[in-house]
Motif scaffolding. Structure first.
Motif, mmCIF file in Angstrom:
data_model
loop_
_atom_site.group_PDB
_atom_site.id
_atom_site.type_symbol
_atom_site.label_atom_id
_atom_site.label_comp_id
_atom_site.label_asym_id
_atom_site.label_seq_id
_atom_site.Cartn_x
_atom_site.Cartn_y
_atom_site.Cartn_z
ATOM 1 N N TYR A 180 0.833 -1.198 0.000
ATOM 2 C CA TYR A 180 0.000 0.000 0.000
ATOM 3 C C TYR A 180 0.868 1.247 0.000
ATOM 4 O O TYR A 180 1.820 1.374 0.789
ATOM 5 C CB TYR A 180 -0.929 -0.003 1.218
ATOM 6 C CG TYR A 180 -2.041 -1.016 1.099
ATOM 7 C CD1 TYR A 180 -3.341 -0.625 0.801
ATOM 8 C CD2 TYR A 180 -1.790 -2.381 1.253
ATOM 9 C CE1 TYR A 180 -4.367 -1.553 0.671
ATOM 10 C CE2 TYR A 180 -2.803 -3.323 1.130
ATOM 11 C CZ TYR A 180 -4.095 -2.893 0.836
ATOM 12 O OH TYR A 180 -5.093 -3.827 0.697
ATOM 13 N N ASN A 181 0.531 2.162 -0.911
ATOM 14 C CA ASN A 181 1.310 3.390 -1.038
ATOM 15 C C ASN A 181 0.548 4.333 -1.971
ATOM 16 O O ASN A 181 -0.588 4.065 -2.338
ATOM 17 C CB ASN A 181 2.707 3.091 -1.587
ATOM 18 C CG ASN A 181 3.759 4.076 -1.095
ATOM 19 O OD1 ASN A 181 3.492 5.272 -0.997
ATOM 20 N ND2 ASN A 181 4.936 3.560 -0.782
ATOM 21 N N LYS A 182 1.196 5.407 -2.381
ATOM 22 C CA LYS A 182 0.589 6.302 -3.365
ATOM 23 C C LYS A 182 0.385 5.540 -4.672
ATOM 24 O O LYS A 182 1.288 4.860 -5.158
ATOM 25 C CB LYS A 182 1.491 7.514 -3.603
ATOM 26 C CG LYS A 182 1.690 8.388 -2.375
ATOM 27 C CD LYS A 182 2.622 9.560 -2.678
ATOM 28 C CE LYS A 182 2.842 10.395 -1.435
ATOM 29 N NZ LYS A 182 3.730 11.558 -1.701
ATOM 30 N N CYS A 183 -0.792 5.678 -5.248
ATOM 31 C CA CYS A 183 -1.153 4.821 -6.379
ATOM 32 C C CYS A 183 -0.306 5.076 -7.618
ATOM 33 O O CYS A 183 -0.206 4.202 -8.483
ATOM 34 C CB CYS A 183 -2.632 4.960 -6.707
ATOM 35 S SG CYS A 183 -3.145 6.582 -7.303
ATOM 36 N N ASN A 184 0.334 6.245 -7.736
ATOM 37 C CA ASN A 184 1.142 6.489 -8.933
ATOM 38 C C ASN A 184 2.423 5.654 -8.946
ATOM 39 O O ASN A 184 3.117 5.594 -9.963
ATOM 40 C CB ASN A 184 1.466 7.975 -9.108
ATOM 41 C CG ASN A 184 2.372 8.527 -8.019
ATOM 42 O OD1 ASN A 184 2.570 7.887 -6.978
ATOM 43 N ND2 ASN A 184 2.901 9.709 -8.233
ATOM 44 N N GLY A 185 2.719 4.970 -7.843
ATOM 45 C CA GLY A 185 3.888 4.095 -7.810
ATOM 46 C C GLY A 185 3.684 2.786 -8.543
ATOM 47 O O GLY A 185 4.650 2.092 -8.875
ATOM 48 N N ALA A 186 2.426 2.417 -8.825
ATOM 49 C CA ALA A 186 2.157 1.146 -9.495
ATOM 50 C C ALA A 186 2.747 1.133 -10.899
ATOM 51 O O ALA A 186 3.333 0.130 -11.331
ATOM 52 C CB ALA A 186 0.654 0.882 -9.549
ATOM 53 N N TYR A 187 2.612 2.224 -11.628
ATOM 54 C CA TYR A 187 3.132 2.295 -13.000
ATOM 55 C C TYR A 187 4.657 2.228 -12.988
ATOM 56 O O TYR A 187 5.266 1.562 -13.830
ATOM 57 C CB TYR A 187 2.662 3.586 -13.661
ATOM 58 C CG TYR A 187 2.732 3.580 -15.168
ATOM 59 C CD1 TYR A 187 1.579 3.424 -15.937
ATOM 60 C CD2 TYR A 187 3.944 3.738 -15.848
ATOM 61 C CE1 TYR A 187 1.623 3.417 -17.315
ATOM 62 C CE2 TYR A 187 4.007 3.722 -17.230
ATOM 63 C CZ TYR A 187 2.845 3.579 -17.958
ATOM 64 O OH TYR A 187 2.908 3.568 -19.337
ATOM 65 N N ALA A 188 5.276 2.900 -12.025
ATOM 66 C CA ALA A 188 6.738 2.888 -11.950
ATOM 67 C C ALA A 188 7.263 1.487 -11.677
ATOM 68 O O ALA A 188 8.296 1.079 -12.202
ATOM 69 C CB ALA A 188 7.215 3.850 -10.864
ATOM 70 N N ALA A 189 6.517 0.723 -10.878
ATOM 71 C CA ALA A 189 6.973 -0.619 -10.503
ATOM 72 C C ALA A 189 6.718 -1.650 -11.586
ATOM 73 O O ALA A 189 7.565 -2.506 -11.848
ATOM 74 C CB ALA A 189 6.286 -1.044 -9.207
ATOM 75 N N GLY A 190 5.562 -1.584 -12.229
ATOM 76 C CA GLY A 190 5.203 -2.647 -13.171
ATOM 77 C C GLY A 190 4.585 -2.186 -14.466
ATOM 78 O O GLY A 190 3.946 -2.991 -15.163
#
Length: 376
Positions: free
Chosen positions: A144-154
Motif C-alpha cells: 500500500y502506497n501512493k497509487c502512482n507508484g504502481a506504474y513505476a513498478a510494473g
C-alpha cells in the motif's frame, strides 16, 4: 478484340479503380475520425491511426484478468448500457500521463496523470474520472502506497491491475503519453480554449519554462492575460501541471480533464489531413494496447461520442489528506468501499453497488493504516 471493346474495358477498369480508391479513402477517413473523436477525446487517441497503419507506434500487449466475482455484474452492466438492454456495453480505458520527457513510457516512471475513461458504446457517452495520483491504495501486489507508484513498478499492466483491484473495474486497455506528446498534439489541433485566472498565470509560465528546458525547446510564449484564450501545446501542458493554487492536486486533475474535453472539441473542427499530421507527430510519444480490430469495430460511430461527465476519485465527501509516515502526504480514501459504490453509480448508474470482497479487504486495510494519522 475490337478497339471499341478494348476502350470499353479500359473505361470499366478506370471506373473500378476510381471506385476502389474512393472506398479506401472513405474508410481511411472513418478511421481518422474514430481516432480523434474517441481517443483524442480520452487522451491522445491519434495513436490509433498509427496502429491502423502498422507504423512504429508503441503498441504493447497486456493481459489483465478480471475478478471472477465481477463477471456476472459486468454482464448485467453491459446489457443495460441502453434502454433495450441488448447493447454493446462499456469500454473502460486507463489514460496515463507519465512524468517522462523523452521515452520511458512503459516503466520506471510515475504517472503524473491517471484518468479512467468509461465509454458507453451504445449511447456514445464518455465519462472521465481522475484518480488522484497520491491516493493511498493497494498497488496491485498487496503493498500500500501512493497509487502512482504502481506504474513505476510494473508499467501499465500493474497500474491497470491496481485500478481494477481497488475500484472493481474491468479495464483492459490503456493509452500512455509523455510531455512531448501533449505539446505536439495540442499544437496540431490548433490549441485549446481555456479560461485562465490571475492565480494561474505565474505558475503556468514557470511550468512552461521547465518543460521547454526538459524538451530542448528554445522558447515559449508567456501567458500575460486572464480570461478565455487559446493555449498552444506547451501552455496547455503547463496548465495541466499547475497544483499550487486553491484546490491543490484536486484542482490540477480537474484542469487535466478540462484540457482533454477541449481537445475533443478542437478535433471535431480539424480536417482529415490535419489529423494524419497530428498522428504522425505523436507516434514516438505514445504507448497503447489498442489493436486495429478494435478501431475498425468502433470507427463507424466515432463522430457521435461526447464527454458527458467528469469527476475525481476519491469523491469529495469521502476523502481527506494526511502524511502517512515515510510514505509522505497522501490522499486518503475515507471508506474506500463507499467511494467505490459512488464510482459505479457515476459510471454505470448502478445504485447501492455492493463492492467485491477484494475491495472490502482493501478498504479495511486502508482504514487501519490511516487511522493513526487522521486528525494530526
Amino acid at each position: 478484340m475490337s478497339s471499341e471493346n478494348r476502350n470499353a474495358d479500359d473505361i470499366r477498369r478506370k471506373r473500378s479503380a476510381k471506385a476502389a480508391k474512393k472506398k479506401a479513402r472513405k474508410k481511411r477517413n472513418r478511421i481518422i475520425l474514430f481516432t480523434v473523436e474517441i481517443l483524442v477525446l480520452v487522451a491522445l487517441g491519434v495513436v490509433l491511426w498509427g496502429v491502423s497503419k502498422g507504423t512504429q507506434v508503441d503498441k504493447i500487449n497486456i493481459e489483465i484478468e478480471q475478478n471472477p466475482e465481477l463477471e456476472s455484474y459486468y454482464e448485467q452492466v453491459n446489457a443495460s448500457s441502453n434502454e433495450e438492454g441488448t447493447g454493446k456495453g462499456y469500454m473502460q480505458v486507463a489514460l496515463f500521463g507519465v512524468d517522462s520527457r523523452e521515452g520511458e513510457l512503459n516503466r520506471n516512471t510515475r504517472t503524473d496523470t491517471i484518468i479512467i475513461a468509461s465509454i458507453n458504446l451504445d449511447t456514445h457517452e464518455v465519462k472521465l474520472v481522475s484518480v488522484y495520483r497520491d491516493t493511498y491504495l493497494n498497488l496491485g501486489n498487496d503493498s500500500y502506497n501512493k497509487c502512482n507508484g504502481a506504474y513505476a513498478a510494473g508499467g501499465p499492466a500493474q497500474a491497470i491491475q491496481m485500478l481494477n483491484m481497488n475500484l472493481d473495474l474491468n479495464i483492459q486497455h490503456y493509452v500512455t503519453v509523455g510531455f512531448r506528446g501533449v505539446v505536439e498534439t495540442v499544437n496540431g489541433l490548433g490549441g485549446v480554449e481555456i479560461d485562465i485566472t490571475s492565480a494561474e498565470i505565474g505558475y503556468l509560465n514557470d511550468y512552461q519554462y521547465c518543460i521547454a528546458e526538459d524538451l530542448g525547446l528554445s522558447n515559449y510564449n508567456e501567458v500575460t492575460n486572464t480570461g478565455v484564450q487559446m493555449l498552444d501545446g506547451l501552455q496547455a501542458c503547463a496548465y495541466c501541471r499547475i497544483r499550487y493554487t486553491a484546490g491543490d492536486d484536486f484542482r490540477r486533475a480537474e484542469r487535466q480533464r478540462t484540457v482533454l474535453t477541449q481537445m475533443s472539441e478542437q478535433a471535431k473542427l480539424c480536417s482529415a489531413s490535419t489529423l494524419v499530421t497530428i498522428a504522425t507527430n505523436a507516434f514516438e510519444n505514445v504507448s497503447t494496447s489498442f489493436d486495429l480490430d478494435t478501431i475498425l469495430e468502433l470507427a463507424a460511430e466515432a463522430p457521435n461520442y461526447t464527454i458527458v461527465g467528469s469527476e475525481g476519485f476519491p469523491f469529495t465527501e469521502y476523502r481527506s489528506t494526511g502524511t502517512i509516515g515515510s510514505k509522505g502526504s497522501c490522499v486518503l480514501p475515507m471508506d474506500l468501499a463507499t467511494n467505490v459504490s459512488m464510482l459505479h453509480e457515476f459510471l454505470f448508474g448502478v445504485e447501492d453497488y455492493q463492492p467485491s470482497s477484494t475491495v472490502m479487504e482493501c478498504s479495511e486495510r486502508i482504514a487501519a493504516d490511516i487511522a493513526p494519522y487522521i486528525g494530526q
